[in-house]
Design an enzyme around this catalytic site. Structure first.
Site, PDB file in Angstrom:
ATOM      1  N   ASN A 159      16.146  15.972  28.019  1.00 16.49           N
ATOM      2  CA  ASN A 159      15.944  16.259  29.133  1.00 16.49           C
ATOM      3  C   ASN A 159      16.249  17.715  29.552  1.00 16.49           C
ATOM      4  OD1 ASN A 159      15.089  13.761  29.449  1.00 16.49           O
ATOM      5  ND2 ASN A 159      15.943  13.259  31.353  1.00 16.49           N
ATOM      6  N   ASP A 189      11.498  10.466  36.669  1.00 15.28           N
ATOM      7  CA  ASP A 189      13.007  10.662  36.212  1.00 15.28           C
ATOM      8  C   ASP A 189      13.897  10.047  37.142  1.00 15.28           C
ATOM      9  OD1 ASP A 189      15.019  12.142  34.670  1.00 15.28           O
ATOM     10  OD2 ASP A 189      14.824  14.037  36.047  1.00 15.28           O
ATOM     11  N   HIS A 190      14.867   9.459  36.695  1.00 13.06           N
ATOM     12  CA  HIS A 190      16.111   8.764  37.615  1.00 13.06           C
ATOM     13  C   HIS A 190      15.494   7.924  38.893  1.00 13.06           C
ATOM     14  CE1 HIS A 190      19.314  10.855  35.509  1.00 13.06           C
ATOM     15  NE2 HIS A 190      18.587  11.813  35.543  1.00 13.06           N
ATOM     16  N   SER A 209      17.571  22.545  34.350  1.00 13.34           N
ATOM     17  CA  SER A 209      18.470  23.317  34.856  1.00 13.34           C
ATOM     18  C   SER A 209      17.942  24.936  34.258  1.00 13.34           C
ATOM     19  CB  SER A 209      19.937  23.219  34.931  1.00 13.34           C
ATOM     20  OG  SER A 209      20.282  22.143  35.755  1.00 13.34           O
ATOM     21  N   HIS A 252      20.162  12.946  28.667  1.00 11.14           N
ATOM     22  CA  HIS A 252      19.973  13.807  29.883  1.00 11.14           C
ATOM     23  C   HIS A 252      21.241  15.073  29.994  1.00 11.14           C
ATOM     24  CE1 HIS A 252      17.516  11.205  32.470  1.00 11.14           C
ATOM     25  NE2 HIS A 252      17.544  10.281  31.337  1.00 11.14           N
ATOM     26  N   GLY A 253      20.671  15.913  31.028  1.00 13.92           N
ATOM     27  CA  GLY A 253      21.867  16.972  31.333  1.00 13.92           C
ATOM     28  C   GLY A 253      22.084  17.895  29.996  1.00 13.92           C
ATOM     29  N   ASP A 267      17.366   4.001  36.591  1.00 14.03           N
ATOM     30  CA  ASP A 267      18.851   4.630  36.570  1.00 14.03           C
ATOM     31  C   ASP A 267      19.706   3.592  37.195  1.00 14.03           C
ATOM     32  OD1 ASP A 267      21.384   5.781  36.308  1.00 14.03           O
ATOM     33  OD2 ASP A 267      20.409   7.598  36.688  1.00 14.03           O
ATOM     34  N   SER A 319      10.819  13.862  39.340  1.00 14.21           N
ATOM     35  CA  SER A 319      11.933  13.167  40.195  1.00 14.21           C
ATOM     36  C   SER A 319      11.722  12.686  41.383  1.00 14.21           C
ATOM     37  CB  SER A 319      13.333  14.132  40.243  1.00 14.21           C
ATOM     38  OG  SER A 319      13.054  15.211  41.256  1.00 14.21           O
ATOM     39  N   GLY A 362      23.010  19.751  35.983  1.00 15.05           N
ATOM     40  CA  GLY A 362      23.150  21.031  36.631  1.00 15.05           C
ATOM     41  C   GLY A 362      23.626  22.162  35.920  1.00 15.05           C
TER      42      GLY A 362
END
Ligand code: G3H
Ligand code: 13P
Ligand code: ZN
Length: 330
Positions: free
Chosen positions: A275, A93-94, A278, A232-233, A115, A56, A190
């Site tokens: 992805n 990433d992003h 966390s 993602h997430g 992104d 990132s 997160g």
């Protein structure tokens, strides 16, 4: 100019083609330091899984882009020395600007994400196309995003999610030329994804969050048959790990992640990249907290970073084996 090809890295074309055909997802794991890199590579070697190493812009600021790139180069050599062949992509990433994506293309990354999801549809298309036009000149693959995830992603934050609109995907993909598309169907970034109040209890008394919007995913798959989708997430926030953290002085909120069976289902669809960051952070934190509480006299970093690395490796082996289905696919 440092080409990823000279570092022994690969772009995501071939790995996604195989993932689509084989109905599994390639793991995209974030790294910021050596222990995370060791854990990712050991897990992917031991499970014989392809891997996308994600950086990132926060990771670049924390660890320095040149050092991170050379760690990825080292990962290629490490795998070779062990006598294995595992496809390794180095992915931004992003990415949020053309300049950042260009810098990565020019400095050894084999794949970048632009992104533009927080821009208007038209501006997202224009920005994404600009990145694609440049990256493709260098055989670097590009991931775009449509729809917004809730939670915090690097310097970009979205309070609430906006699901991807299936009616926009064809125009976005055709006008930009992206190689893959990140979509929003209910995952979020997160560790704080769902509160217990947002969940219901199943027959075993386990809290279950609202299901992912597979109906949206299916509509997108119908509009773009065979096109690579990214999630993602996708951390699951393992409750046993959260408990270890809180039992050892941590103060994490009651929180629920994306259930693994939902991710397993997604991995068998057009979702070819998942992805996870966390969950890895949680696993490392739990291991470090345990050492600090159980051995307060310990001060050798290897004695707490080592267990953190080993916990991360076990977690990622589990993901490859039991969630993404990428084990044995390298
Ligand atoms: O989606 C974001 C990733 O988890 C990276 O997080 O920006 O804190 O490095 P970071
Ligand atoms: P999690 O925060 O759910 O691990 O998601 C990570 C991610 O999407 C990185 O881009
Ligand atoms: Zn993300």
């Amino acid at each position: 100019m440092v080409s990823y090809k000279d570092l022994g890295l690969v772009n995501t074309n071939e790995m996604f083609k195989k993932a689509m055909e084989g109905r599994y997802a390639v793991p995209a794991y974030n790294f910021n330091n050596m222990e995370q890199m060791q854990a990712i590579m050991q897990a992917c070697v031991e499970t014989k899984s392809p891997v996308i190493l994600q950086v990132s812009s926060g990771a670049r600021k924390y660890a320095n882009s040149t050092l991170l790139r050379n760690m990825a180069k080292g990962a290629v050599e490490y795998v070779k020395e062990l006598g294995y062949e595992i496809p390794i992509a180095l992915h931004l990433d992003h990415g949020d600007t053309f300049e950042l994506c260009k810098d990565c293309v020019d400095n050894g990354f084999s794949s970048v994400m632009i992104d533009g999801s927080h821009h208007s549809f038209e501006d997202n298309i224009a920005l994404t196309k600009k990145v694609v036009d440049y990256a493709h000149q260098h055989d670097v693959t590009v991931e775009g995003e449509l729809g917004q995830l809730a939670g915090v992603e690097d310097d970009v934050s979205a309070e609430k999610s906006t699901y991807t609109k299936p009616e926009e995907v064809i125009e976005f993909v055709n006008k930009t030329g992206v190689d893959s598309l990140a979509i929003s169907i209910g995952t979020s970034h997160g560790a704080n994804k769902f509160t217990p109040e947002q969940c219901t209890r199943n027959d075993e008394g386990v809290l279950v969050p609202p299901p992912l919007r597979f109906d949206i995913l299916e509509e997108i798959e119908k509009k773009l048959p065979g096109f690579v989708i990214v999630l993602h997430g996708s951390s699951s926030v393992p409750q046993d790990i959260v408990k270890i953290i809180n039992d050892h002085g941590g103060a994490l909120k009651d929180t629920i992640g994306i259930p693994e069976d939902q991710l397993r289902r997604a991995a068998q669809s057009a979702v070819c990249k998942i992805n996870i960051d966390s969950d890895g952070r949680l696993a490392m934190t739990a291991a470090v907290r345990k050492v600090f509480v159980e051995k307060p006299a310990e001060f050798d970093p290897r004695k707490f970073l080592g267990p953190a690395r080993d916990a991360l490796k076990e977690l990622y082996k589990h993901k490859n084996n039991n969630v993404l289905g990428s084990a044995g696919k390298a």
